[in-house]
Design a protein around this motif. Structure first.
Motif, PDB file in Angstrom:
ATOM      1  N   GLU A  59       0.826  -1.200   0.000  1.00  0.00           N
ATOM      2  CA  GLU A  59       0.000   0.000   0.000  1.00  0.00           C
ATOM      3  C   GLU A  59       0.865   1.257   0.000  1.00  0.00           C
ATOM      4  O   GLU A  59       0.538   2.247  -0.658  1.00  0.00           O
ATOM      5  CB  GLU A  59      -0.951   0.018   1.200  1.00  0.00           C
ATOM      6  N   ALA A  60       1.985   1.239   0.732  1.00  0.00           N
ATOM      7  CA  ALA A  60       2.877   2.402   0.765  1.00  0.00           C
ATOM      8  C   ALA A  60       3.444   2.684  -0.626  1.00  0.00           C
ATOM      9  O   ALA A  60       3.541   3.846  -1.046  1.00  0.00           O
ATOM     10  CB  ALA A  60       3.996   2.180   1.776  1.00  0.00           C
ATOM     11  N   VAL A  61       3.821   1.628  -1.349  1.00  0.00           N
ATOM     12  CA  VAL A  61       4.346   1.803  -2.705  1.00  0.00           C
ATOM     13  C   VAL A  61       3.254   2.350  -3.617  1.00  0.00           C
ATOM     14  O   VAL A  61       3.470   3.296  -4.390  1.00  0.00           O
ATOM     15  CB  VAL A  61       4.914   0.473  -3.255  1.00  0.00           C
ATOM     16  N   ALA A  62       2.058   1.771  -3.519  1.00  0.00           N
ATOM     17  CA  ALA A  62       0.947   2.231  -4.359  1.00  0.00           C
ATOM     18  C   ALA A  62       0.604   3.691  -4.058  1.00  0.00           C
ATOM     19  O   ALA A  62       0.351   4.483  -4.972  1.00  0.00           O
ATOM     20  CB  ALA A  62      -0.275   1.335  -4.155  1.00  0.00           C
ATOM     21  N   ALA A  63       0.597   4.071  -2.777  1.00  0.00           N
ATOM     22  CA  ALA A  63       0.290   5.453  -2.397  1.00  0.00           C
ATOM     23  C   ALA A  63       1.340   6.414  -2.948  1.00  0.00           C
ATOM     24  O   ALA A  63       1.009   7.519  -3.399  1.00  0.00           O
ATOM     25  CB  ALA A  63       0.193   5.573  -0.877  1.00  0.00           C
ATOM     26  N   ALA A  64       2.598   6.006  -2.939  1.00  0.00           N
ATOM     27  CA  ALA A  64       3.662   6.857  -3.477  1.00  0.00           C
ATOM     28  C   ALA A  64       3.471   7.075  -4.973  1.00  0.00           C
ATOM     29  O   ALA A  64       3.652   8.190  -5.476  1.00  0.00           O
ATOM     30  CB  ALA A  64       5.025   6.231  -3.191  1.00  0.00           C
ATOM     31  N   GLY A  68       2.096  11.056  -7.131  1.00  0.00           N
ATOM     32  CA  GLY A  68       2.823  11.817  -8.134  1.00  0.00           C
ATOM     33  C   GLY A  68       4.083  12.473  -7.596  1.00  0.00           C
ATOM     34  O   GLY A  68       4.779  13.181  -8.308  1.00  0.00           O
ATOM     35  N   MET A  69       4.414  12.225  -6.329  1.00  0.00           N
ATOM     36  CA  MET A  69       5.590  12.852  -5.709  1.00  0.00           C
ATOM     37  C   MET A  69       6.855  12.008  -5.903  1.00  0.00           C
ATOM     38  O   MET A  69       7.929  12.419  -5.502  1.00  0.00           O
ATOM     39  CB  MET A  69       5.343  13.050  -4.206  1.00  0.00           C
TER      40      MET A  69
END
Length: 199
Positions: A59-64, A68-69
């Motif tokens: 989830e952390a990878v997907a959120a990153a 777009g940051m």
């Protein structure tokens, strides 16, 4: 490619013959399974498997990605926030505190091995001490970078502790580094504080 492994290339009627380095190829072909099971038989260490990623990590990878940051190259040693977080985490146990700029984050152990060994390659007489057995990329990268390798044995009958006499015999005035892998890969053992103090 010729049958002998050489690459022949013709430009303007000049034949260029590029030869591979068989020592580097042989070192890179060694596998952990062959290395450990071939040399130690009944003393073979357990198999280590990293397993699937944690849902939180996915989830952390997907959120990153969604933010777009993170759509550009990061600084080579890692972002300042990541380096600060690693330093803060490690500083809980270290008597001499790390600064974020003391931390260099790599894309896995192979990149770390390459950066470390390349940084030692300036002196043609330099050698590094590697355990036997060791993760094969150390040998391959040392050959590629022109750093001489000396081996010290691990003792399977003593839970793969370092043979201290062999370690001392391998070192000389041109030794620039000692590779000590703890917890050990490929053997899986963890050295005691007393053994590390002797090393």
């Amino acid at each position: 490619m010729a049958s002998n492994g050489n690459i022949n290339c013709t430009t303007n009627d000049v034949v260029w013959q590029f030869k591979g380095n068989s020592a580097t190829s042989d070192a890179a072909a060694v596998t952990l399974k062959k290395l450990v099971f071939g040399n130690y038989g009944a003393h073979a260490p357990p198999s280590h498997n990293l397993g699937p990623p944690l849902p939180e990590a996915e989830e952390a990878v997907a959120a990153a990605v969604r933010s777009g940051m993170a759509n550009s190259y990061a600084p080579s040693p890692g972002t300042s926030n990541a380096r600060r977080t690693v330093a803060d985490y490690l500083n809980g146990e270290l008597p001499t505190k790390l600064r974020p700029e003391d931390v260099y984050i790599t894309g896995g152990c192979n990149q770390a091995i390459e950066i470390l060994i390349d940084s030692l390659a300036g002196n043609p007489a330099a050698n590094i001490l590697l355990p036997n057995p060791v993760y094969p990329h150390y040998d391959a990268r040392a050959m590629y970078s022109g750093v001489k390798v000396r081996k010290y044995d691990l003792l399977p009958e003593r839970d793969f502790e370092i043979d201290l006499d062999a370690l001392e015999a391998a070192a000389d005035k041109n030794t620039v580094a000692l590779v000590l892998v703890n917890p050990n890969n490929p053997c899986g053992n963890v050295y005691t504080y007393d053994h590390l103090r002797k090393v």
